[in-house]
Write an enzyme that holds these catalytic residues in place. Structure first.
Site, PDB file in Angstrom:
ATOM      1  N   ARG A  24      -0.201   6.899  -8.074  1.00  0.00           N
ATOM      2  CA  ARG A  24      -0.293   7.759  -6.897  1.00  0.00           C
ATOM      3  C   ARG A  24      -0.982   9.070  -7.254  1.00  0.00           C
ATOM      4  O   ARG A  24      -0.914   9.521  -8.393  1.00  0.00           O
ATOM      5  CB  ARG A  24       1.104   8.152  -6.399  1.00  0.00           C
TER       6      ARG A  24
ATOM      7  N   GLU B 128       1.255   2.849   7.338  1.00  0.00           N
ATOM      8  CA  GLU B 128       2.270   2.658   8.369  1.00  0.00           C
ATOM      9  C   GLU B 128       2.155   3.862   9.306  1.00  0.00           C
ATOM     10  O   GLU B 128       2.160   5.009   8.843  1.00  0.00           O
ATOM     11  CB  GLU B 128       3.666   2.624   7.736  1.00  0.00           C
TER      12      GLU B 128
ATOM     13  N   LYS C 292       5.107  11.117   3.630  1.00  0.00           N
ATOM     14  CA  LYS C 292       5.157  11.306   5.083  1.00  0.00           C
ATOM     15  C   LYS C 292       6.564  11.642   5.557  1.00  0.00           C
ATOM     16  O   LYS C 292       6.761  12.489   6.417  1.00  0.00           O
ATOM     17  CB  LYS C 292       4.688  10.019   5.774  1.00  0.00           C
TER      18      LYS C 292
HETATM   19  P1  ATP Z   1       4.531   7.943   2.255  1.00  0.00           P
HETATM   20  O1  ATP Z   1       5.605   7.895   1.222  1.00  0.00           O
HETATM   21  O2  ATP Z   1       3.833   9.227   2.331  1.00  0.00           O
HETATM   22  O3  ATP Z   1       4.965   7.432   3.596  1.00  0.00           O
HETATM   23  P2  ATP Z   1       3.534   5.397   1.900  1.00  0.00           P
HETATM   24  O4  ATP Z   1       3.042   4.758   0.675  1.00  0.00           O
HETATM   25  O5  ATP Z   1       4.821   4.949   2.443  1.00  0.00           O
HETATM   26  O6  ATP Z   1       3.464   6.934   1.701  1.00  0.00           O
HETATM   27  P3  ATP Z   1       1.825   4.068   3.675  1.00  0.00           P
HETATM   28  O7  ATP Z   1       1.408   4.416   5.044  1.00  0.00           O
HETATM   29  O8  ATP Z   1       2.670   2.882   3.481  1.00  0.00           O
HETATM   30  O9  ATP Z   1       2.506   5.332   3.071  1.00  0.00           O
HETATM   31  O10 ATP Z   1       0.578   4.016   2.696  1.00  0.00           O
HETATM   32  C1  ATP Z   1      -0.672   3.473   2.983  1.00  0.00           C
HETATM   33  C2  ATP Z   1      -1.403   3.290   1.686  1.00  0.00           C
HETATM   34  O11 ATP Z   1      -1.602   4.536   1.033  1.00  0.00           O
HETATM   35  C3  ATP Z   1      -0.609   2.433   0.716  1.00  0.00           C
HETATM   36  O12 ATP Z   1      -1.474   1.478   0.150  1.00  0.00           O
HETATM   37  C4  ATP Z   1      -0.106   3.396  -0.314  1.00  0.00           C
HETATM   38  O13 ATP Z   1       0.052   2.787  -1.541  1.00  0.00           O
HETATM   39  C5  ATP Z   1      -1.183   4.468  -0.298  1.00  0.00           C
HETATM   40  N1  ATP Z   1      -0.651   5.758  -0.736  1.00  0.00           N
HETATM   41  C6  ATP Z   1       0.382   6.434  -0.186  1.00  0.00           C
HETATM   42  N2  ATP Z   1       0.640   7.562  -0.862  1.00  0.00           N
HETATM   43  C7  ATP Z   1      -0.267   7.623  -1.865  1.00  0.00           C
HETATM   44  C8  ATP Z   1      -0.532   8.551  -2.930  1.00  0.00           C
HETATM   45  N3  ATP Z   1       0.197   9.654  -3.075  1.00  0.00           N
HETATM   46  N4  ATP Z   1      -1.544   8.274  -3.779  1.00  0.00           N
HETATM   47  C9  ATP Z   1      -2.288   7.185  -3.610  1.00  0.00           C
HETATM   48  N5  ATP Z   1      -2.100   6.264  -2.653  1.00  0.00           N
HETATM   49  C10 ATP Z   1      -1.099   6.472  -1.778  1.00  0.00           C
HETATM   50 MG    MG Z   2       5.424   3.359   3.381  1.00  0.00          MG
END
Ligand code: ATP
Ligand code: MG
Length: 559
Positions: free
Chosen positions: A261, A35, A271
């Site tokens: 994760r 995102e 983020k």
């Molecule tokens: P954040 O909480 O940092 O915003 P998010 O999962 O909301 O992380 P997205 O942009 O939705 O962020 O994530 C894109 C992809 O990266 C998703 O498939 C998510 O599962 C993966 N991802 C995010 N954080 C991690 C992590 N710490 N380890 C592995 N994969 C991750």
């Molecule tokens: Mg997200």
């Protein structure tokens, strides 16, 4: 295919190999779906390496899809940064760049389909009421009084939601599943909300926006994703993921697979939380070298190779864990050890005058650029009467085993002569400001004429030829191991996470280094030229990581 024998190394590969062998899929399609609401961090790197890596390994493709369904927090700046970071990590999506926003019309049609089949309804409850009706882990939810609206009324209301006839938040579209489900995600989740907000791709076209849980599986299906890999927190969403696929006429049936994760100790991989650190000014920006964003790690001097190596070593797990920063540091040391040219740099200078060294004399000594790689050659270093050494390489009153400089003691200048401390000069405060030493000119090349042992070797820089620089040293960003556990995580930012040293003295060859180039400063660690703040006449270096056991190594080589 880089895995022609199909030897699985983790449970996701087991599934993929099975699907390829049974012919369920001819080839695989994965996706990385960020995102665009912030910069990518090291956790995303794990997901990128996994998704793009699997596609490479099994001759499939990996899509880059922006999951841009919430205009409130999204920004084109983030879109560009994300693309830059994925490329920098070494992956290529080719033609497969997609945006969930480009599916808004198709998603709307799927929602209409749900309504037509009696699987969705427009609800007039307020957000507060919806929360109350939802129940809890221990209590079932209650049906909304609007749940039994007719299909015709729902279709009409949904159309008017789209047309902008109702104020923001006045109505939502909900999936009609089961308010009594033990899985809270299945209690009639919201799939559309009214939000008057321009979108960075669709402008003012829409006043209703789909929710992630609805948009995600359907976007996967529209792109014919075969394996939709996400993190463990989505495990409870899987029944909903499947429900949307089962109840719409999607062109394909992706399978969601969850893995753990990647979390790093003493830092934050979220983020939303990183955005708070940036907003509150605790760090200089998304690319601050202390921040575990890809941009921050890059600026700090981490290489794509070292980050990919970390992701490989961490592997694919089913349990969340906290990975030690030491592991990432180990990866970058291993990489840079092979590739970084060695240089001499004095970070906290102490002036040394070699009294028997003629004033105008310049002795050019030869230095090895990288003992790990002879092809990197040698360079000449000027040695002159006045030099700088590290303050900590002198002690006025040292313990017996101290091998560096002290009154009356000898030490070898790296690649140079043996010197002996004859006199210590202090300022009015009693601080040592200069040393007077004598030089034994018969000691070049690691020898002493009488076979006497000089164990200590220190680095140095010619005062006349030195280049001035600022050097930034970094420490862990937080003082607690798992700041993500705390709501008040900002209170645990390490006040000593950045130390700025000015007036550092570097060997002359560092003057012409390109932005971003990396080096090993002997005995100090790996450093790179800062890409943002360094200028040709005011150099700024970042310390990527310190060296371990450097002392032992240098001793060994020259010993
Ligand atoms: P954040 O909480 O940092 O915003 P998010 O999962 O909301 O992380 P997205 O942009 O939705 O962020 O994530 C894109 C992809 O990266 C998703 O498939 C998510 O599962 C993966 N991802 C995010 N954080 C991690 C992590 N710490 N380890 C592995 N994969 C991750
Ligand atoms: Mg997200």
């Amino acid at each position: 295919m880089s895995n022609p024998n199909m030897e699985p190394t983790n449970f996701i590969e087991d599934i993929i190999i099975e699907d390829l062998k049974t012919g369920k899929h001819k080839s695989i399609v994965t996706r990385f779906p960020p995102e665009p609401n912030g910069y990518l961090h090291i956790g995303h790197a794990k997901s990128i390496c996994l998704n793009f890596g699997l596609a490479e390994e099994y001759d499939g493709v990996c899509h880059l899809r922006f999951d841009d369904t919430d205009p409130a927090s999204e920004d084109p700046e983030f879109v560009e940064a994300i693309k830059r970071d994925v490329k920098w990590l070494g992956f290529d999506w080719g033609d497969n760049l997609f945006h969930a926003a480009d599916y808004f019309e198709a998603l709307y049609e799927f929602a209409v389909e749900l309504i037509e089949n009696g699987n969705a309804y427009v609800d007039d409850l307020s957000p507060e009421e919806i929360r109350k009706y939802r129940g809890s882990w221990t209590e079932p939810g209650k049906n909304s009084p609007y749940r039994e609206r007719s299909i015709e009324e729902n279709l009409d209301l949904f159309k008017r939601m789209r047309a902008g006839e109702f104020p923001d938040g006045a109505k939502v579209l909900r999936a009609k599943i089961d308010m009594g489900s033990p899985n809270m995600n299945m209690r009639d989740p919201i799939i559309y909300r009214i939000k008057r907000m321009p979108h960075h791709r669709t402008g003012d076209d829409w006043v209703i926006y789909p929710m992630y849980d609805f948009a995600h599986p359907l976007s996967d299906a529209l792109e014919h994703i075969t394996h939709s890999i996400c993190t463990l927190e989505f495990e409870d969403n899987r029944p909903l993921y499947d429900w949307f696929l089962e109840n719409t006429s999607v062109p394909s049936r992706p399978r969601q697979i969850e893995f753990a994760r990647l979390n790093l100790a003493y830092t934050i991989t979220s983020k939303r939380r990183l955005a708070r650190l940036v907003e509150l000014g605790h760090v200089g920006g998304w690319d601050d070298p202390r921040v575990p964003t890809i941009a921050g790690l890059k600026r700090r001097g981490y290489t794509p190779e070292s980050i990919r190596d970390l992701c490989e070593r961490v592997g694919v797990a089913k349990n969340n864990s906290l990975v030690d920063m030491a592991m990432l540091e180990h990866c970058v040391r291993e990489d840079l050890n092979k590739r970084a040219p060695r240089r001499m740099a004095v970070l906290r200078p102490l002036k040394v005058v070699i009294e028997n060294f003629p004033e105008d004399k310049v002795v050019e000594v030869e230095a090895i650029n990288n003992p790990e790689d002879p092809s990197m050659g040698k360079r000449k270093l000027p040695l002159t009467r006045e030099i700088y050494i590290e303050q900590e390489d002198f002690m006025e009153d040292p313990p017996r085993r101290y091998r560096r400089l002290a009154p009356g003691r000898e030490v070898r200048l790296r690649y140079g002569y043996v010197i002996k401390c004859e006199d210590v000069i202090k300022n009015d405060e009693g601080e040592v400001v200069e040393l007077r030493v004598s030089c034994d000119f018969d000691t070049l090349g690691g020898k002493t004429p009488d076979g006497r042992k000089v164990r200590g070797i220190i680095h140095w820089v010619s005062a006349e030829h030195a280049v001035d620089a600022e050097v930034r040293l970094y420490d862990r960003l937080f003082t607690v191991e798992n700041p993500a556990e705390r709501e008040d995580f900002v209170d645990y930012v390490n006040p000593k996470s950045l130390e700025i040293l000015t007036g550092c003295k570097l060997e002359p060859s560092l003057k012409d280094g390109a932005l971003g180039s990396f080096y090993q400063f002997e005995r100090q660690g790996y450093f790179c030229i800062d890409t943002e703040d360094s200028k040709p006449d005011s150099l700024v270096f970042n310390r990527t990581v310190a060296l371990r056991d450097t002392w032992a190594k240098i001793q060994q080589r020259n010993g």
